[in-house]
Design an enzyme around this catalytic site. Sequence first.
Site, mmCIF file in Angstrom:
data_model
loop_
_atom_site.group_PDB
_atom_site.id
_atom_site.type_symbol
_atom_site.label_atom_id
_atom_site.label_comp_id
_atom_site.label_asym_id
_atom_site.label_seq_id
_atom_site.Cartn_x
_atom_site.Cartn_y
_atom_site.Cartn_z
ATOM 1 N N CYS A 116 0.780 -1.243 0.000
ATOM 2 C CA CYS A 116 0.000 0.000 0.000
ATOM 3 C C CYS A 116 0.814 1.297 0.000
ATOM 4 O O CYS A 116 0.749 2.076 -0.952
ATOM 5 C CB CYS A 116 -0.955 -0.008 1.185
ATOM 6 S SG CYS A 116 -2.072 -1.437 1.209
ATOM 7 N N HIS A 140 -1.466 6.462 2.125
ATOM 8 C CA HIS A 140 -1.500 5.506 3.230
ATOM 9 C C HIS A 140 -1.419 6.312 4.528
ATOM 10 O O HIS A 140 -0.511 7.131 4.696
ATOM 11 C CB HIS A 140 -0.334 4.526 3.145
ATOM 12 C CG HIS A 140 -0.480 3.378 4.089
ATOM 13 N ND1 HIS A 140 -1.230 2.263 3.789
ATOM 14 C CD2 HIS A 140 0.002 3.175 5.338
ATOM 15 C CE1 HIS A 140 -1.192 1.418 4.802
ATOM 16 N NE2 HIS A 140 -0.458 1.952 5.759
#
Length: 578
Positions: A90, A144
């Site tokens: 991510c 993120h």
Amino acid sequence: MKDSVVSLVFSIQSKMFKWVRIWLLLTVLHTLAPAVVPRIERRNVLFIMADDLRTSLGCYGDSVVKSPNIDQLASKSQVFLNAYAQQAVCAPSRTSMLTSRRPDTTRLYDFNSYWRVHSGNYTTLPQYFKSQGYFTMSVGKVFHPGIASNHTDDYPYSWSIPAYHPASFRYEKEKMCKGEDGKLHANLLCAVNVTEQPGGTLPDMESTDEAVRLLKTRANDDVPFFLAVGFHKPHIPFRIPQEYLGLYPIEQMTLAPDPNVPQLLPPVAYNPWTDVRKRDDVQKLNISFPYGPIPKDFQLRIRQHYYAAVSYMDAQVGRLLRTLDALGLTNSTMVVFTSDHGWSLGEHGEWAKYSNFDVTTRVPLIFFVPGVTTCQDQLPESTFPFIDPLTQSEPIFKIDQVIRNMVNLLDVFPTVSYMAGLGAPQPCPEISFQKELCTEGNNMAYTFQHQEERRDEEAIALSQYPRPADTPQVNSDLPDLKDIKIMGYSLRCWDYRYTLWLGFNPKTFKFNHSDIHAGELYMLADDPGEDNNIYNEAEASVMLTKMAGLPHTMSLWRRMRLQLLYLSAGRKTGRRKA
């Protein structure tokens, strides 16, 4: 024999110079793009990002999934069929895409640093729009969260207002899943009755509500907007409305076509899916580490829940697109849909992301550009009517505008910028740590004006993944920077995937191109699933000896490209002799 080697070297050099010419042409296109695509009024941007979504969508040829709203969007868009993430996890992928810099430039391979402090003060995609007068907004998981975005989602650099996160997300890692014993568990498989969840909602439902509210506030404003909406699904746990499981009867689910660990897969390439193993229901299965297979019946249930999560997320996308229509924004708003990376569903005996295979690096990438992918005067009053995956049968959508050549998520920043009516950032120099605004991707604006006539043999996608050791460890999936000892660099072109696992120094951020721990070479025409590794160490050793004289300043990717030309030329010669 000597003549053939000399001929091969000349052939490689010739192809190298051709590749350099292509690169120079793309560089020129950044500056000459106005001559390729007519300048347009500034468009609003709705930028939608899913989490852990592979190309399991109807518009990408998946016959199992029910994704009617995304398929409808694709039918009026340009669809990049072969788009690849730069690292299949991510934070590194999102930071790379949103800054248009490779992980080796952001120096983010884990979740534990903020690029502005750690590597360079790089301008982000939303920051660039904000600097050009746009009102920029973030809903859900775009950057993120946490250290990787300075605990602020990069506000105020990237956003005009603080980023929104759904309150119900705090329950994602808690014990919310009712087990057979009637107790709550932190399970992988977690289909729920939404009315019984805290607040009677789920994170993606909340995010959609907020995004709809924000769109309504911008509908009559003359200031253009950039709204990024990040959905959390189909990321684990599969905490989704239970009714979506009904779309995928378990007796109709099938295993991955290649559910076993390939015999010639280097141990360093294997990801042991530790995040999946940690969930309560998976722990009960008592699976051996690192290769022990998940029982087949449970594999089917994982695949069922993943597909159900995709359909649930698709419904939220449909709600957003319906709102554009209702507010009269469709004609003035570009919609981009993508994902941060894919997710293995049992292929190669693997689950989750954390690898360089196609199933984890290939992502959907869809551009709806009013007046370009559709004629504005031909748009119906309702361009995106909502299609409920639960109650409506999916119409058959025709996908006409497709790009099959390889592209990278690095290309998103310059392409979105240009297609929205802004200039694309200039290409980065070879070393760009001090350069705030530039792109390591390509502006793909020219693809919207010319039908793709042939496959581009020079088009390549580039990904990488770090490892702490040559064999699977408990931290192999997500090693901290200090623990990285090996970096797997992977080059994907039309015919091959070529991966080298090289020694890496986390203190200097340098790889050693002569310290090869393992290699992978997949011939995709015969092996689309990347199961038969044909990398030959003896052959590679001869190749490296022949190429020892290449300049040390040559980039790794150009070096690997030449190596692949050598290896593939040898195989084609071998085929002809056979």
